[in-house]
Structures are given as C-alpha cells and as structure tokens.
Design a protein around this motif. Structure first.
Motif, PDB file in Angstrom:
ATOM      1  N   ARG A   4      37.888 -36.377  22.260  1.00 50.32           N
ATOM      2  CA  ARG A   4      37.612 -37.012  20.952  1.00 50.32           C
ATOM      3  C   ARG A   4      38.369 -38.322  20.754  1.00 50.32           C
ATOM      4  NH1 ARG A   4      33.992 -34.205  17.266  1.00 50.32           N
ATOM      5  NH2 ARG A   4      33.016 -32.828  18.779  1.00 50.32           N
ATOM      6  N   ILE A  26      30.199 -36.686  21.642  1.00 54.87           N
ATOM      7  CA  ILE A  26      30.103 -35.384  20.971  1.00 54.87           C
ATOM      8  C   ILE A  26      29.238 -34.417  21.787  1.00 54.87           C
ATOM      9  CG2 ILE A  26      29.203 -34.231  18.897  1.00 54.87           C
ATOM     10  CD1 ILE A  26      30.174 -36.912  17.422  1.00 54.87           C
ATOM     11  N   GLU A  65      30.874 -33.200  24.857  1.00 57.97           N
ATOM     12  CA  GLU A  65      32.196 -32.624  24.582  1.00 57.97           C
ATOM     13  C   GLU A  65      33.312 -33.349  25.327  1.00 57.97           C
ATOM     14  OE1 GLU A  65      31.754 -28.396  25.266  1.00 57.97           O
ATOM     15  OE2 GLU A  65      30.384 -28.194  23.584  1.00 57.97           O
TER      16      GLU A  65
END
Ligand code: GDP
Ligand code: FE
Ligand code: FE
Length: 196
Positions: free
Chosen positions: A81, A75, A78
């Motif tokens: 995901r 997270i 970045e």
C-alpha cells in the motif's frame, strides 16, 4: 515478413501498434532506441538479446498510465500500500508490469523483473536487469552531463555503469529536492563500491 514473438502470440507489427497506442511519439522513439541499445549491450556482455530487446521495447509501456489505473493495479494485485504514495515516475516499472501482463500477456519472469526495476534498480540485479537499466540511461537521444562517461562504462563493465547511473540519479533527485524511493538507495548502497 514481420518478426514474431511466440510467447506473446503477436507479430512485431501488432506489438509495436500496442506499444505506440500507449504513449507520445517522443516516448515511442525512446523505447525503440532503448530496445536497440539493450540489444547492443546484451551482445557485448553475453546476455540474451531477445529478452533484452523485448524488455527495452516494453520498459516504459505504463509511463503515461493515469494515476487512477496505478491505484487500481496496486489494490487489485494486493501490492504494498505504500506504493499509493508514489508518483508514476516510480510506479511505471514497479506496478507497470501488471498492466503489461494484462494487455500483452508477457509472462517471462526475467523480462518482467528487468522492467520492474528499470527505474529504481535493486541490489543483486541480473545481467538482463543491468542491461535494461543502463540502456535506458544511455540511449542515443539522452543528452546530459556525464552521459558519455556512462556510455563508456556501459561497454566496459555493467556493475560500474549501474553504480555511475545510480549515483547520477540520486544526485539529480537530491538537487531537485525530490523524494527518493528507498529501493533506489538500496541500489546505490549495493553498487557504489564498484565505482573506481
Ligand atoms: P524514463 O522512464 O525513460 O524517463 O526513465 P526512468 O524510468 O529511469 O526514470 C523516470 C524518472 O524517475 C526519472 O526522472 C528519474 O529521475 C526518476 N526517478 C528515479 N528514481 C527515483 C526515485 O527514487 N524517486 C523518485 N521520485 N523519482 C525517481
Ligand atoms: Fe522508465
Ligand atoms: Fe525509459
């Protein structure tokens, strides 16, 4: 006098202490063996021995990191995901490099890339990437059917050794009904033609 790693500002003694603090005794012995094996392969194939050794020493730095820490790194930096749905077998290289940068200050992009792809590989690996990928598979503690063939290929031809290892890993994962990370298959597809 202890060896000094100028870009880390650390003596070997201090660096080993940091590495040791992150893992079991058995894994610590494995990383020392991978360091030695990577230096040997680097010598044979004309790869930077210093980079190979340091990558070998640090490649599994994040292998015992808790899942929560991987989540935080994905997270905070970045990252894709999709990584959140994979376990630390896949993440300790791909995401582990961010922890290594935080804890040790390693900035060398070539070494970081070799650590990043040491589990899943990638198409068009650098020779340093290949040396670390293969050293991890064949270090002297490793004992599985096919390891001697892998050791022989590692001395003769890095691409063939990468192909043989990736084939073995994919087979192993399929036999155990374990999910294959797509990049592992990209590595397989890219290198498999090198097997004679
Ligand atoms: P180690 O960290 O020294 O044990 O060696 P590696 O980093 O090469 O591999 C760690 C584990 O990840 C091994 O059990 C591999 O079989 C497994 N592994 C390799 N590729 C994949 C993959 O695509 N998917 C999954 N789920 N596991 C993988
Ligand atoms: Fe690993
Ligand atoms: Fe390893």
């Amino acid at each position: 006098m202890s060896k000094y790693y100028p870009e880390l500002g650390l003596t070997r003694e201090k660096l080993l202490k940091k590495v040791k603090s992150q893992m079991s005794k058995k894994r610590y012995e494995h990383v020392l063996a991978v360091e030695e094996q990577a230096i040997k392969l680097a010598k044979i194939h004309g790869v930077d021995e210093y980079k190979a050794g340091l990558a070998g020493l640090l490649h599994d730095y994040a292998k015992e990191l808790p899942t929560e820490d991987f989540k935080r790194l994905i997270i905070e930096y970045e990252l894709d995901r999709d990584l959140l749905s994979w376990g630390n077998n896949v993440l300790h290289g791909m995401v582990g490099i961010y922890k290594i940068q935080e804890d040790i200050g390693l900035k060398d992009e070539e070494i970081l890339h070799a650590i990043k792809v040491h589990t899943v590989g990638c198409p068009e690996m650098s020779d340093l990437d290949k040396v670390v990928y293969v050293a991890d598979y064949i270090e002297p503690h490793r004992d599985f059917p096919g390891v001697n063939k892998a050791r022989k290929l590692a001395k003769e031809d890095l691409d063939e050794a990468v192909a043989y290892e990736t084939r073995g890993t994919v087979k192993h994962l399929i036999d155990r009904e374990i999910k294959i990370y797509p990049q592992t298959l990209e590595t397989y597809n890219y290198y498999i033609d090198y097997l004679k």
